[in-house]
Write an enzyme that holds these catalytic residues in place. Structure first.
Site, PDB file in Angstrom:
ATOM      1  N   ARG A 230     -44.437 -32.111 -26.465  1.00  0.00           N
ATOM      2  CA  ARG A 230     -43.935 -32.950 -27.548  1.00  0.00           C
ATOM      3  C   ARG A 230     -43.429 -32.042 -28.658  1.00  0.00           C
ATOM      4  O   ARG A 230     -44.011 -30.987 -28.943  1.00  0.00           O
ATOM      5  CB  ARG A 230     -45.023 -33.874 -28.094  1.00  0.00           C
ATOM      6  CG  ARG A 230     -45.217 -35.164 -27.314  1.00  0.00           C
ATOM      7  CD  ARG A 230     -44.023 -36.109 -27.478  1.00  0.00           C
ATOM      8  NE  ARG A 230     -44.259 -37.412 -26.891  1.00  0.00           N
ATOM      9  CZ  ARG A 230     -43.919 -37.759 -25.660  1.00  0.00           C
ATOM     10  NH1 ARG A 230     -43.341 -36.863 -24.851  1.00  0.00           N
ATOM     11  NH2 ARG A 230     -44.134 -38.980 -25.213  1.00  0.00           N
ATOM     12  N   ASP A 254     -37.106 -29.223 -24.355  1.00  0.00           N
ATOM     13  CA  ASP A 254     -36.615 -30.516 -23.904  1.00  0.00           C
ATOM     14  C   ASP A 254     -37.030 -31.616 -24.867  1.00  0.00           C
ATOM     15  O   ASP A 254     -36.606 -32.757 -24.713  1.00  0.00           O
ATOM     16  CB  ASP A 254     -37.161 -30.820 -22.495  1.00  0.00           C
ATOM     17  CG  ASP A 254     -36.587 -32.086 -21.892  1.00  0.00           C
ATOM     18  OD1 ASP A 254     -35.343 -32.222 -21.889  1.00  0.00           O
ATOM     19  OD2 ASP A 254     -37.368 -32.940 -21.416  1.00  0.00           O
ATOM     20  N   GLU A 259     -37.794 -36.496 -32.671  1.00  0.00           N
ATOM     21  CA  GLU A 259     -37.995 -37.626 -31.762  1.00  0.00           C
ATOM     22  C   GLU A 259     -39.317 -38.355 -31.963  1.00  0.00           C
ATOM     23  O   GLU A 259     -39.509 -39.436 -31.397  1.00  0.00           O
ATOM     24  CB  GLU A 259     -37.994 -37.133 -30.316  1.00  0.00           C
ATOM     25  CG  GLU A 259     -36.678 -36.609 -29.801  1.00  0.00           C
ATOM     26  CD  GLU A 259     -36.809 -36.262 -28.342  1.00  0.00           C
ATOM     27  OE1 GLU A 259     -36.314 -37.016 -27.497  1.00  0.00           O
ATOM     28  OE2 GLU A 259     -37.440 -35.232 -28.036  1.00  0.00           O
ATOM     29  N   HIS A 285     -34.186 -34.188 -23.603  1.00  0.00           N
ATOM     30  CA  HIS A 285     -35.343 -34.958 -23.131  1.00  0.00           C
ATOM     31  C   HIS A 285     -35.102 -35.479 -21.711  1.00  0.00           C
ATOM     32  O   HIS A 285     -35.143 -36.681 -21.438  1.00  0.00           O
ATOM     33  CB  HIS A 285     -35.661 -36.119 -24.075  1.00  0.00           C
ATOM     34  CG  HIS A 285     -37.122 -36.464 -24.092  1.00  0.00           C
ATOM     35  ND1 HIS A 285     -37.867 -36.566 -25.234  1.00  0.00           N
ATOM     36  CD2 HIS A 285     -37.990 -36.706 -23.076  1.00  0.00           C
ATOM     37  CE1 HIS A 285     -39.117 -36.871 -24.938  1.00  0.00           C
ATOM     38  NE2 HIS A 285     -39.223 -36.958 -23.625  1.00  0.00           N
ATOM     39  N   GLY A 287     -36.994 -34.611 -19.043  1.00  0.00           N
ATOM     40  CA  GLY A 287     -38.161 -34.327 -18.212  1.00  0.00           C
ATOM     41  C   GLY A 287     -38.294 -35.203 -16.994  1.00  0.00           C
ATOM     42  O   GLY A 287     -38.508 -34.735 -15.881  1.00  0.00           O
ATOM     43  N   SER A 288     -38.153 -36.517 -17.167  1.00  0.00           N
ATOM     44  CA  SER A 288     -38.305 -37.440 -16.042  1.00  0.00           C
ATOM     45  C   SER A 288     -36.965 -37.924 -15.511  1.00  0.00           C
ATOM     46  O   SER A 288     -36.914 -38.876 -14.722  1.00  0.00           O
ATOM     47  CB  SER A 288     -39.150 -38.650 -16.463  1.00  0.00           C
ATOM     48  OG  SER A 288     -38.475 -39.394 -17.471  1.00  0.00           O
TER      49      SER A 288
END
Length: 321
Positions: A230, A254, A259, A285, A287-288
């Site tokens: 984070r 990332d 955010e 962002h 990551g997924s």
């Protein structure tokens, strides 16, 4: 069934096909989230909301959704969600189980290798006109490198597992958890001498700003820092200061402080100096952000919505406090 279901981000057609038979389905038509005014108006009749990383679920959000029964978060980390406030109103809050770990760990490795091997500068050099090999852009190899992983939960452990084949030495920082092949150390001891630090910490009151100027000063000047956890677990101003003073070899991320919507004093933008620094590498962002993972995440969030609308507890509901 004629429920009103709201998704606060654009969703896959497969997810729409699952939810549409339950009633009226509403979601943005583009990648951009609705503005606050539009969102508040659409929340008025919503019984179920699929929430995403762009949301800040607070008292104002809940006040705008008096009929809400289920907040199905299409995410794992929920520091932007006031869970207690939602549960106090009888709203079930669910998250997705371990569906983000593998792709996020993969991205951590990609950012580490990209930063270590100067891929940003190398790509620019080729595009500027490549004349053949030159003795330049020598980087850091992971073979034999000392890599410190901050946080040995599911994500940190998955990163360690993927790094185990690179021949690096692994140390980790976690108050309670171990990971196979990782020597656990206190934070200061792990930072001293580390060639690479990968931050996989969640955002909690204890981890906010954990990595600042004093911690960065413990690192060798060639060390690389990668943030996949984070944004607000470290101080970006301290990172920029260390880069500008040549006390940090490079920074990849990332995730960003701006955010973390639940923090009213967060920066509203990434510092221009950090964006402009040549020894940085960033992703938005992601990551997924694999198709397989995102489909699975939305499907699981949709299953939680279906549970509640059909009169069952959400299968992934967070326990009440």
């Amino acid at each position: 069934m004629t429920a009103r279901i709201l998704c606060t981000a654009r969703i896959f057609p497969a997810t729409r096909a699952v939810l549409a038979p339950l009633g009226t389905l509403d979601h943005p038509a583009t990648d951009e989230p609705w503005c606050d005014t539009t969102l508040r108006a659409r929340l008025r009749d919503a019984e179920a909301v699929m929430a995403f990383m762009t949301d800040r679920v607070d008292q104002a959000f809940l006040d705008a959704a008096p009929r809400l029964r289920i907040l199905a978060c299409a995410l794992k980390g929920y520091d932007n969600i006031d869970v207690a406030a939602a549960q106090a109103r009888g709203v079930q809050v669910s998250i997705v189980p371990d569906l983000l770990t593998a792709p996020t760990a993969e991205l951590a490795i990609a950012l580490t290798l990209g930063l270590a091997r100067h891929l940003r500068a190398g790509d620019a050099a080729v595009r500027a006109g490549f004349a053949g090999w030159r003795p330049s852009l020598y980087g850091l190899g992971l073979d034999g490198a000392l890599v410190a992983i901050l946080g040995l939960g599911r994500l940190g452990s998955a990163i360690a597992q993927r790094l185990s084949g690179f021949g690096c030495r692994l140390v980790g920082v976690d108050a309670a958890q171990d990971a196979p092949g990782v020597r656990r150390l206190p934070l200061e001891a792990a930072l001293l001498g580390a060639d690479v630090v990968i931050n996989a910490l969640p955002l909690t009151p204890a981890t906010r700003g954990l990595i600042g100027a004093e911690e960065l000063a413990l690192l060798p000047s060639h060390a690389l820092l990668v943030n996949i956890g984070r944004g607000s677990t470290l101080r970006e101003t301290a990172v920029l200061d260390a880069l500008q003073a040549d006390r940090l070899g490079g920074y990849a991320a990332d995730v960003f402080e701006m955010e973390d919507w639940a923090l009213p004093d967060r920066p509203r933008a990434i510092a221009p100096g950090l964006l402009a620094h040549p020894r940085t590498l960033f992703s938005p962002h992601l990551g997924s952000a694999t198709v397989t993972a995102r489909l699975a995440i939305e499907a699981r969030a949709a299953a939680n919505i279906i549970d509640v609308l059909e009169g069952r507890p959400a299968r992934d509901a967070l326990a009440t406090g």
